[in-house]
Design a protein around this motif. Structure first.
Motif, PDB file in Angstrom:
ATOM      1  N   ARG A  21      28.943  -4.119 -20.732  1.00  0.00           N
ATOM      2  CA  ARG A  21      28.622  -5.537 -20.933  1.00  0.00           C
ATOM      3  C   ARG A  21      28.887  -5.950 -22.395  1.00  0.00           C
ATOM      4  N   SER A  22      28.354  -5.148 -23.328  1.00  0.00           N
ATOM      5  CA  SER A  22      28.499  -5.578 -24.728  1.00  0.00           C
ATOM      6  C   SER A  22      29.951  -5.492 -25.184  1.00  0.00           C
ATOM      7  N   ALA A  23      30.699  -4.488 -24.677  1.00  0.00           N
ATOM      8  CA  ALA A  23      32.114  -4.393 -25.074  1.00  0.00           C
ATOM      9  C   ALA A  23      32.905  -5.582 -24.515  1.00  0.00           C
ATOM     10  N   VAL A  24      32.599  -5.985 -23.277  1.00  0.00           N
ATOM     11  CA  VAL A  24      33.315  -7.116 -22.672  1.00  0.00           C
ATOM     12  C   VAL A  24      32.987  -8.399 -23.440  1.00  0.00           C
ATOM     13  N   LEU A  25      31.698  -8.611 -23.726  1.00  0.00           N
ATOM     14  CA  LEU A  25      31.317  -9.832 -24.446  1.00  0.00           C
ATOM     15  C   LEU A  25      31.956  -9.873 -25.825  1.00  0.00           C
ATOM     16  N   ARG A  26      31.969  -8.730 -26.489  1.00  0.00           N
ATOM     17  CA  ARG A  26      32.593  -8.661 -27.822  1.00  0.00           C
ATOM     18  C   ARG A  26      34.087  -8.966 -27.708  1.00  0.00           C
ATOM     19  N   GLY A  27      34.721  -8.301 -26.734  1.00  0.00           N
ATOM     20  CA  GLY A  27      36.177  -8.462 -26.578  1.00  0.00           C
ATOM     21  C   GLY A  27      36.579  -9.892 -26.228  1.00  0.00           C
ATOM     22  N   LEU A  28      35.728 -10.566 -25.450  1.00  0.00           N
ATOM     23  CA  LEU A  28      36.072 -11.928 -25.013  1.00  0.00           C
ATOM     24  C   LEU A  28      35.681 -12.988 -26.047  1.00  0.00           C
ATOM     25  N   SER A  29      35.009 -12.549 -27.100  1.00  0.00           N
ATOM     26  CA  SER A  29      34.620 -13.509 -28.157  1.00  0.00           C
ATOM     27  C   SER A  29      35.622 -13.512 -29.303  1.00  0.00           C
ATOM     28  N   GLN A  30      36.595 -12.607 -29.279  1.00  0.00           N
ATOM     29  CA  GLN A  30      37.572 -12.547 -30.371  1.00  0.00           C
ATOM     30  C   GLN A  30      38.608 -13.659 -30.208  1.00  0.00           C
ATOM     31  N   PRO A  31      39.242 -14.059 -31.333  1.00  0.00           N
ATOM     32  CA  PRO A  31      40.294 -15.094 -31.226  1.00  0.00           C
ATOM     33  C   PRO A  31      41.377 -14.674 -30.224  1.00  0.00           C
ATOM     34  N   GLN A  32      41.856 -13.422 -30.320  1.00  0.00           N
ATOM     35  CA  GLN A  32      42.731 -12.887 -29.253  1.00  0.00           C
ATOM     36  C   GLN A  32      41.820 -12.109 -28.315  1.00  0.00           C
ATOM     37  N   LYS A  33      41.516 -12.693 -27.176  1.00  0.00           N
ATOM     38  CA  LYS A  33      40.616 -12.010 -26.232  1.00  0.00           C
ATOM     39  C   LYS A  33      41.234 -10.672 -25.830  1.00  0.00           C
ATOM     40  N   THR A  34      40.417  -9.626 -25.852  1.00  0.00           N
ATOM     41  CA  THR A  34      40.925  -8.261 -25.637  1.00  0.00           C
ATOM     42  C   THR A  34      39.913  -7.448 -24.856  1.00  0.00           C
ATOM     43  N   LEU A  35      40.428  -6.627 -23.925  1.00  0.00           N
ATOM     44  CA  LEU A  35      39.566  -5.637 -23.261  1.00  0.00           C
ATOM     45  C   LEU A  35      40.183  -4.268 -23.477  1.00  0.00           C
ATOM     46  N   SER A  36      39.357  -3.250 -23.652  1.00  0.00           N
ATOM     47  CA  SER A  36      39.902  -1.907 -23.826  1.00  0.00           C
ATOM     48  C   SER A  36      40.495  -1.427 -22.494  1.00  0.00           C
ATOM     49  N   PRO A  37      41.683  -0.776 -22.561  1.00  0.00           N
ATOM     50  CA  PRO A  37      42.306  -0.305 -21.310  1.00  0.00           C
ATOM     51  C   PRO A  37      41.407   0.641 -20.516  1.00  0.00           C
ATOM     52  N   LYS A  38      40.462   1.292 -21.156  1.00  0.00           N
ATOM     53  CA  LYS A  38      39.636   2.251 -20.398  1.00  0.00           C
ATOM     54  C   LYS A  38      38.829   1.550 -19.296  1.00  0.00           C
ATOM     55  N   PHE A  39      38.591   0.227 -19.448  1.00  0.00           N
ATOM     56  CA  PHE A  39      37.812  -0.481 -18.433  1.00  0.00           C
ATOM     57  C   PHE A  39      38.614  -0.763 -17.160  1.00  0.00           C
ATOM     58  N   LEU A  40      39.915  -0.488 -17.203  1.00  0.00           N
ATOM     59  CA  LEU A  40      40.741  -0.713 -16.015  1.00  0.00           C
ATOM     60  C   LEU A  40      40.464   0.315 -14.917  1.00  0.00           C
ATOM     61  N   TYR A  41      39.816   1.426 -15.295  1.00  0.00           N
ATOM     62  CA  TYR A  41      39.735   2.565 -14.356  1.00  0.00           C
ATOM     63  C   TYR A  41      38.378   2.696 -13.669  1.00  0.00           C
ATOM     64  N   ASP A  42      37.989   1.674 -12.891  1.00  0.00           N
ATOM     65  CA  ASP A  42      36.892   1.918 -11.945  1.00  0.00           C
ATOM     66  C   ASP A  42      37.550   2.577 -10.715  1.00  0.00           C
ATOM     67  N   VAL A 137      34.229  16.730 -16.021  1.00  0.00           N
ATOM     68  CA  VAL A 137      33.462  16.139 -17.126  1.00  0.00           C
ATOM     69  C   VAL A 137      33.749  14.638 -17.102  1.00  0.00           C
ATOM     70  N   CYS A 138      32.740  13.862 -16.665  1.00  0.00           N
ATOM     71  CA  CYS A 138      32.914  12.418 -16.619  1.00  0.00           C
ATOM     72  C   CYS A 138      32.581  11.868 -17.999  1.00  0.00           C
ATOM     73  N   ALA A 139      33.597  11.451 -18.725  1.00  0.00           N
ATOM     74  CA  ALA A 139      33.380  10.994 -20.103  1.00  0.00           C
ATOM     75  C   ALA A 139      34.548  10.141 -20.552  1.00  0.00           C
ATOM     76  N   ASP A 140      34.314   9.375 -21.600  1.00  0.00           N
ATOM     77  CA  ASP A 140      35.358   8.599 -22.262  1.00  0.00           C
ATOM     78  C   ASP A 140      36.044   9.550 -23.243  1.00  0.00           C
ATOM     79  N   TYR A 141      37.286   9.933 -22.913  1.00  0.00           N
ATOM     80  CA  TYR A 141      37.919  10.983 -23.728  1.00  0.00           C
ATOM     81  C   TYR A 141      38.316  10.499 -25.124  1.00  0.00           C
ATOM     82  N   THR A 142      38.234   9.179 -25.354  1.00  0.00           N
ATOM     83  CA  THR A 142      38.555   8.708 -26.707  1.00  0.00           C
ATOM     84  C   THR A 142      37.379   8.970 -27.663  1.00  0.00           C
TER      85      THR A 142
END
Ligand code: AVI
Length: 318
Positions: A21-42, A137-142
């Motif tokens: 939630r907080s990453a999406v809100l942060r990403g959508l509040s930027q002048p260039q709206k951005t989402l991290s590609p990792k959120f594409l993988y549900d 191992v379920c994790a964000d590898y970044t």
């Protein structure tokens, strides 16, 4: 009838929904709206990505698999007897080629953000490779791997496998910090897509069947479902463009009209034509990538490519 318990050991470090939630809100509040590609993988996103890998236009997967098949013996020799740790393992198809060629590898650790997909893939590996211990191992590898919490990774030589050119979805500066972080795994085998003409690249990222578009737009459905938003998917359109100066495919979702989207208590406005960036996919020459690896402290010792120079597989040593 009872379902059989999965034989796969799972270490679950999936980030909480609040982080999403907080990453999406942060990403959508930027002048260039951005989402991290990792959120594409549900779950759905991972399925759509698997479908992308089968597309005639998406040459990356089949080319990397062909390189792996051609040089399986050499790559298997590089693996030695180490624990094989695959970052962003997805449905773990490529690893099968390596495991076939490297029967000396008895422990495989798949790291992926998509939990169910990962567990299924590890279970299938254990079924098909007798004697193999496949650990999920379920994790964000970044993020730094919580090695201390994974006994299978302690006091044993490991090697990292990072195929698919997923490294291309990081910004070049992030590549260096990522490589420094995964240096804890020892040597690395990394797949990197090579620079080529826009005539090949753009259809690979915007295919005739619209699977790439569905993959990107799925993130809006995920936000609707998981965060209670009301994106109207008919009012957005997927775009992919090769920025030759930057050496990257730029993927985005464009708004087809002026509109306001509700996300929980927040309201996000889009102007007609405004874009929400979903991914960059960087392409490198062999030399460019080796320079980045050296900046991160690795020694490039070997590179394998296909005859058309579409894709490269690098062996980086500590
Ligand atoms: C996962 N990654 C390497 C893919 C790529 O080629 O950049 C993601 C992708 N996005 C759309 N198509 C493929």
């Amino acid at each position: 009838s009872q379902t059989k318990p999965s034989p796969v050991k799972l270490y679950d470090f999936h980030p909480p929904v609040e982080d999403f939630r907080s990453a999406v809100l942060r990403g959508l509040s930027q002048p260039q709206k951005t989402l991290s590609p990792k959120f594409l993988y549900d779950k759905r996103g991972s399925e759509l990505f698997d479908a992308i890998c089968q597309l005639p236009e998406y040459y990356l997967t089949r080319t990397e698999m062909a390189i792996l098949r051609t040089y399986a013996e050499d790559v298997a020799a590089a693996l030695d007897h180490r624990v094989l740790v695959e970052l962003g393992s997805g449905s773990s198809q490529k690893i099968r080629i390596l495991l076939d060629a490297a029967p000396q590898v008895t422990t495989y650790v798949g790291v992926d953000i998509s939990r169910q997909h990962l567990q299924e893939a590890c279970a299938a590996l254990m079924q098909d490779f007798g004697g193999l211990d496949a650990i999920a191992v379920c994790a964000d590898y970044t993020q730094p791997l919580p090695i201390a919490a994974i006994p299978e990774l302690q006091n044993r030589p490991t090697i990292g496998f990072f195929p698919g050119s997923s490294i291309g979805n990081l910004e070049p500066a992030e590549v260096i910090s990522f490589l420094k972080t995964v240096a804890v795994l020892g040597d690395l085998i990394v797949g990197v897509d090579l620079k080529k003409s826009a005539a090949i690249l753009e259809p690979a990222y915007d295919d005739a069947q619209g699977v790439s578009a569905a993959f990107a737009l799925n993130v809006l459905e995920r936000i609707n479902r998981e965060l209670g938003a009301d994106f109207d998917l008919t009012q957005f359109e997927y775009r992919a463009h090769y920025n030759e100066d930057q050496g990257r495919i730029e993927m985005a979702i464009a708004s087809l009209c002026d509109q306001t989207v509700r996300l929980g208590n927040a309201e996000i406005s889009f102007r007609q034509g405004e874009t929400l960036r979903t991914e960059h996919s960087y392409k490198y020459t062999v030399d460019e990538f080796q320079l980045l690896a050296m900046e991160a402290g690795f020694k490039p010792v070997q590179v394998w490519t296909d005859e058309n120079q579409l894709f490269s597989l690098h062996h980086l040593k500590q």
